[in-house]
Design a protein around this motif. Structure first.
Motif, PDB file in Angstrom:
ATOM      1  N   SER A   1      -9.323   3.813   0.502  1.00 20.24           N
ATOM      2  CA  SER A   1      -8.155   3.094   1.025  1.00 20.24           C
ATOM      3  C   SER A   1      -8.385   2.647   2.462  1.00 20.24           C
ATOM      4  O   SER A   1      -8.084   1.506   2.834  1.00 20.24           O
ATOM      5  CB  SER A   1      -6.908   3.980   0.948  1.00 20.24           C
TER       6      SER A   1
ATOM      7  N   THR B   1       0.853  -1.187   0.000  1.00 24.52           N
ATOM      8  CA  THR B   1       0.000   0.000   0.000  1.00 24.52           C
ATOM      9  C   THR B   1       0.890   1.238   0.000  1.00 24.52           C
ATOM     10  O   THR B   1       2.104   1.155   0.191  1.00 24.52           O
ATOM     11  CB  THR B   1      -0.921   0.047   1.232  1.00 24.52           C
TER      12      THR B   1
ATOM     13  N   MET C   1      -4.138   0.515  -2.636  1.00 24.58           N
ATOM     14  CA  MET C   1      -4.916   0.061  -1.492  1.00 24.58           C
ATOM     15  C   MET C   1      -5.025  -1.449  -1.517  1.00 24.58           C
ATOM     16  O   MET C   1      -4.744  -2.093  -2.532  1.00 24.58           O
ATOM     17  CB  MET C   1      -6.313   0.698  -1.533  1.00 24.58           C
TER      18      MET C   1
END
Length: 351
Positions: free
Chosen positions: A310, A242, A264
């Motif tokens: 996210s 991420t 994400m």
């Protein structure tokens, strides 16, 4: 003409190159990959992504090669459904098909450079980082604090040629693992995730498949059947990375799109969709406004939304991959299933 340099020829980079006004911009796309990939799993195209595909001019072609995903269920490890979700007109598009169609939509006036960018080229106008979670643009312009972060989770995914079983479609949540089954063009798309110490790079796909077969051995028969048919040639394995939250997706004459801006976890299935939306929003703003105003508007429109997604994806991953809290999670979802069943009976015919 203004100059725009796009680093990365993936989903976001190609969509941006396709949507920019060729009469206004001289566009160069740098891509290290020598050609389009031949292996890729299926991406859910939500309505906002389908609108982006329409803007690029390939929605009709995308629908022609993509099955409608229809309904699917969140299930326990044994395959019993907790919650059924109607996907409506949600389509499942192969990453290979998506990249092929986006590539075909890029104007011939766009210059292509087939090489990896290690140092950003100087004097290239607006610099767009569309180079994924390990973005060179983000690292060199935003600094080391913006480097990608590896999670503890492995993502293993692939396709098999056997047609999908409609009664098996959905996502199966076990203790510290999940498995998904969905339709794909010409077969079945599947994906699995669990905490693993494999990698974080150079993961052997055959080894990951064998680990998955052992991991999911006691799960639903549909999972075991899919894994028995899976082969390394049609599968991909990677650790999930991420990006940290950024205060801005714009810095000077540089801007980030797609995973370079907001990689994400895949638990909401929104990464590719938001990359497409980033690209068309940025293109339309650059096509109609002076650069400084366009970048400011892009940052306002996209940063908060993608940051919220996210966070939601990360929370969903924690729930789906619950380990110690798995019994509690399952009790709550079993309770929700029983309540839904009672409500359906109470509202039945003649009530």
């Amino acid at each position: 003409m203004e100059t725009i340099t796009i680093v990365g020829g993936g989903i976001a980079g190609l969509a941006l190159a396709a949507a920019l006004d060729p009469s206004r911009f001289h566009v160069t796309v740098y891509e290290k990959r020598p050609g389009l990939p031949t292996v890729g799993t299926v991406l859910a195209m939500w309505p906002n992504a389908q609108r982006a595909l329409a803007r690029v001019g390939i929605l009709g072609q995308a629908r022609a090669v993509s099955p409608v995903l229809g309904s699917g269920s969140i299930r326990n490890a044994a395959g019993e459904p907790w919650i059924t979700v109607n996907g409506g007109e949600l389509i499942g598009m192969s990453r290979v098909d998506l990249l092929r169609l986006l590539d075909s939509a890029v104007p011939a006036t766009v210059r292509r450079v087939n090489r990896q960018v290690k140092d950003l080229p100087a004097g290239q106008g607006l610099m767009v980082g569309a180079d994924g979670v390990h973005s060179v643009v983000r690292r060199q312009v935003w600094g080391a604090a913006a480097d990608a972060r590896v999670t503890s989770c492995l993502a293993l995914r692939g396709t098999i040629p056997a047609p999908v079983d409609p009664d098996a479609v959905g996502e199966y949540w076990g203790r510290g693992d999940l498995f998904g089954i969905a339709a794909s063009p010409g077969g079945t798309n599947w994906y699995a995730s669990w905490r693993s110490d494999m990698g974080p790079s150079g993961i052997d796909v055959a080894e990951a498949l064998e680990q998955a077969r052992q991991r999911f051995e006691g799960h639903a028969p549909a999972i075991r059947q899919v894994l028995a048919a899976a082969v390394p040639e049609l599968s991909l394995a990677q650790r999930i990375w991420t990006t940290p939250p950024l205060r801005s997706y714009v810095r000077g004459a540089a801007v980030l799109v797609g995973d370079a801006a907001h990689a994400m976890t895949p638990n909401l299935g929104r990464g590719a969709c938001e990359s497409l939306v980033d690209a068309v929003v940025l293109a339309d703003l650059l096509n109609s406004l002076p650069q400084e105003k366009a970048l400011a508007a892009y940052n306002r429109q996209r940063r908060l939304r993608t940051r919220a997604l996210s966070r939601a994806s990360a929370v969903m991953m924690l729930v789906a991959l619950a380990d110690g809290a798995q019994p509690l999670r399952d009790r709550v979802l079993n309770l929700a299933r029983r309540r839904n069943a009672r409500a359906a009976v109470a509202s039945g015919p003649g009530r």
